[in-house]
Design a protein around this motif. Sequence first.
Motif, mmCIF file in Angstrom:
data_model
loop_
_atom_site.group_PDB
_atom_site.id
_atom_site.type_symbol
_atom_site.label_atom_id
_atom_site.label_comp_id
_atom_site.label_asym_id
_atom_site.label_seq_id
_atom_site.Cartn_x
_atom_site.Cartn_y
_atom_site.Cartn_z
ATOM 1 N N THR A 1 41.890 13.182 -33.281
ATOM 2 C CA THR A 1 41.565 12.959 -34.695
ATOM 3 C C THR A 1 41.036 11.543 -34.890
ATOM 4 O O THR A 1 40.037 11.330 -35.576
ATOM 5 N N GLY A 2 41.695 10.570 -34.269
ATOM 6 C CA GLY A 2 41.253 9.177 -34.370
ATOM 7 C C GLY A 2 39.889 8.969 -33.751
ATOM 8 O O GLY A 2 39.030 8.288 -34.313
ATOM 9 N N ALA A 3 39.660 9.566 -32.587
ATOM 10 C CA ALA A 3 38.365 9.439 -31.915
ATOM 11 C C ALA A 3 37.251 10.043 -32.766
ATOM 12 O O ALA A 3 36.155 9.477 -32.863
ATOM 13 N N ALA A 4 37.524 11.168 -33.406
ATOM 14 C CA ALA A 4 36.518 11.784 -34.287
ATOM 15 C C ALA A 4 36.224 10.870 -35.471
ATOM 16 O O ALA A 4 35.077 10.738 -35.897
ATOM 17 N N GLY A 5 37.250 10.217 -36.007
ATOM 18 C CA GLY A 5 37.052 9.273 -37.104
ATOM 19 C C GLY A 5 36.204 8.086 -36.686
ATOM 20 O O GLY A 5 35.326 7.627 -37.424
ATOM 21 N N GLU A 6 36.440 7.572 -35.471
ATOM 22 C CA GLU A 6 35.644 6.456 -34.952
ATOM 23 C C GLU A 6 34.178 6.869 -34.832
ATOM 24 O O GLU A 6 33.276 6.100 -35.172
ATOM 25 N N GLN A 7 33.944 8.085 -34.348
ATOM 26 C CA GLN A 7 32.578 8.586 -34.193
ATOM 27 C C GLN A 7 31.893 8.752 -35.554
ATOM 28 O O GLN A 7 30.736 8.371 -35.720
ATOM 29 N N LEU A 8 32.608 9.317 -36.527
ATOM 30 C CA LEU A 8 32.042 9.460 -37.876
ATOM 31 C C LEU A 8 31.670 8.100 -38.459
ATOM 32 O O LEU A 8 30.607 7.944 -39.067
ATOM 33 N N LEU A 9 32.532 7.110 -38.274
ATOM 34 C CA LEU A 9 32.255 5.776 -38.804
ATOM 35 C C LEU A 9 31.053 5.165 -38.098
ATOM 36 O O LEU A 9 30.175 4.583 -38.751
ATOM 37 N N ALA A 10 30.974 5.284 -36.774
ATOM 38 C CA ALA A 10 29.836 4.739 -36.032
ATOM 39 C C ALA A 10 28.522 5.342 -36.522
ATOM 40 O O ALA A 10 27.539 4.622 -36.743
ATOM 41 N N GLU A 11 28.505 6.658 -36.734
ATOM 42 C CA GLU A 11 27.294 7.328 -37.214
ATOM 43 C C GLU A 11 26.945 6.873 -38.629
ATOM 44 O O GLU A 11 25.773 6.636 -38.942
ATOM 45 N N SER A 12 27.943 6.738 -39.482
ATOM 46 C CA SER A 12 27.714 6.310 -40.860
ATOM 47 C C SER A 12 27.138 4.899 -40.906
ATOM 48 O O SER A 12 26.174 4.630 -41.632
ATOM 49 N N ILE B 1 36.269 -4.116 -36.756
ATOM 50 C CA ILE B 1 36.532 -2.948 -37.597
ATOM 51 C C ILE B 1 37.459 -1.989 -36.860
ATOM 52 O O ILE B 1 37.112 -1.475 -35.798
ATOM 53 N N ASP B 2 38.614 -1.765 -37.442
ATOM 54 C CA ASP B 2 39.562 -0.809 -36.889
ATOM 55 C C ASP B 2 39.479 0.451 -37.740
ATOM 56 O O ASP B 2 39.858 0.447 -38.916
ATOM 57 N N ALA B 3 38.921 1.516 -37.162
ATOM 58 C CA ALA B 3 38.744 2.782 -37.883
ATOM 59 C C ALA B 3 40.058 3.547 -37.911
ATOM 60 O O ALA B 3 40.746 3.654 -36.895
ATOM 61 N N ARG C 1 35.673 -11.772 -39.168
ATOM 62 C CA ARG C 1 36.525 -11.120 -40.169
ATOM 63 C C ARG C 1 37.036 -9.791 -39.623
ATOM 64 O O ARG C 1 36.315 -9.089 -38.940
ATOM 65 N N GLY C 2 38.236 -9.451 -39.984
ATOM 66 C CA GLY C 2 38.782 -8.162 -39.601
ATOM 67 C C GLY C 2 38.904 -7.262 -40.821
ATOM 68 O O GLY C 2 39.040 -7.745 -41.945
ATOM 69 N N CYS C 3 38.836 -5.960 -40.598
ATOM 70 C CA CYS C 3 39.059 -5.002 -41.684
ATOM 71 C C CYS C 3 39.509 -3.668 -41.106
ATOM 72 O O CYS C 3 39.232 -3.352 -39.953
ATOM 73 N N LEU C 4 40.220 -2.930 -41.921
ATOM 74 C CA LEU C 4 40.550 -1.545 -41.601
ATOM 75 C C LEU C 4 39.592 -0.674 -42.404
ATOM 76 O O LEU C 4 39.364 -0.931 -43.589
ATOM 77 N N CYS C 5 38.999 0.327 -41.761
ATOM 78 C CA CYS C 5 38.093 1.227 -42.463
ATOM 79 C C CYS C 5 38.656 2.639 -42.352
ATOM 80 O O CYS C 5 38.826 3.171 -41.253
ATOM 81 N N PHE C 6 38.946 3.233 -43.500
ATOM 82 C CA PHE C 6 39.575 4.546 -43.562
ATOM 83 C C PHE C 6 38.528 5.631 -43.751
ATOM 84 O O PHE C 6 37.832 5.654 -44.757
ATOM 85 N N VAL C 7 38.427 6.488 -42.745
ATOM 86 C CA VAL C 7 37.513 7.620 -42.773
ATOM 87 C C VAL C 7 38.322 8.820 -43.261
ATOM 88 O O VAL C 7 39.435 9.056 -42.790
ATOM 89 N N ALA C 8 37.784 9.542 -44.197
ATOM 90 C CA ALA C 8 38.495 10.695 -44.763
ATOM 91 C C ALA C 8 38.848 11.686 -43.664
ATOM 92 O O ALA C 8 38.037 11.966 -42.790
ATOM 93 N N PRO C 9 40.064 12.223 -43.686
ATOM 94 C CA PRO C 9 40.508 13.108 -42.608
ATOM 95 C C PRO C 9 39.713 14.388 -42.454
ATOM 96 O O PRO C 9 39.531 14.873 -41.366
ATOM 97 N N TYR D 1 38.674 -0.863 -46.328
ATOM 98 C CA TYR D 1 37.431 -0.268 -46.809
ATOM 99 C C TYR D 1 37.384 1.225 -46.523
ATOM 100 O O TYR D 1 38.070 1.724 -45.650
ATOM 101 N N TYR D 2 36.485 1.893 -47.231
ATOM 102 C CA TYR D 2 36.010 3.204 -46.818
ATOM 103 C C TYR D 2 34.583 2.970 -46.333
ATOM 104 O O TYR D 2 34.009 1.892 -46.585
ATOM 105 N N PRO D 3 33.956 3.880 -45.590
ATOM 106 C CA PRO D 3 32.683 3.570 -44.921
ATOM 107 C C PRO D 3 31.570 3.037 -45.823
ATOM 108 O O PRO D 3 30.871 2.089 -45.448
ATOM 109 N N ARG D 4 31.384 3.600 -46.993
ATOM 110 C CA ARG D 4 30.283 3.150 -47.854
ATOM 111 C C ARG D 4 30.482 1.709 -48.306
ATOM 112 O O ARG D 4 29.542 0.912 -48.306
ATOM 113 N N ARG D 5 31.700 1.355 -48.670
ATOM 114 C CA ARG D 5 31.969 -0.016 -49.110
ATOM 115 C C ARG D 5 31.819 -1.002 -47.947
ATOM 116 O O ARG D 5 31.313 -2.102 -48.114
ATOM 117 N N LEU D 6 32.234 -0.611 -46.753
ATOM 118 C CA LEU D 6 32.051 -1.467 -45.582
ATOM 119 C C LEU D 6 30.563 -1.682 -45.312
ATOM 120 O O LEU D 6 30.136 -2.809 -45.037
#
Length: 177
Positions: A9-20, A56-58, A112-120, A143-148
């Motif tokens: 699940t985490g790996a899929a979130g990282e991939q979604l964030l990278a693509e976004s 960025i920690d997804a 700078r560091g941030c946590l980016c929350f990708v919707a499950p 952040y969520y991806p758009r705000r980041l």
Amino acid sequence: MAEEKAWATGAAGEQLLAESLARRCPEVSMLHDRRMPHSRANIDHIAVAASGVYVIDAKRYRGKIKVLKPLFGAQKLEIAGRDRTKLVDGLGKQVAAVKAALVDVAPDAPVRGCLCFVAPEGFMADSGLPVLRTLKINGYPLYYPRRLAKRLDGPGSLSREQARRIHARLAERLPPA
């Protein structure tokens, strides 16, 4: 079994964030899934933008995200009613590793560091964060991806040449995981 599912699940979130981020911030240089020195941990994403270097920690959690500020004691990160403050400690170690990697080539570059929350459930689902404001814990925004992406695309003092040198040094010092 549950650990494998959580990892997937985490790996899929990282991939979604990278693509976004690739779609929304084509001018920003990115490094993905980098190894932390002297650790089994990894850094999900590093972005080198005009406004600085972003670690960025997804994260891909279900549920409401809150930052609790008790009268006494440290702030706490709560996700779906559970204490997840240890995520912030891990991010601090990642930021320190990136700063150390840049000490001889760009010691003044903002890191700078941030946590980016990708919707499950994917892109259109609720990330659990408030829409109209950015939560922060220990100075790290959530952040969520758009705000980041908006933050990464903002103006800054790093020239293209400085960003290129920083990206090259980070790629050399923090190899793929």
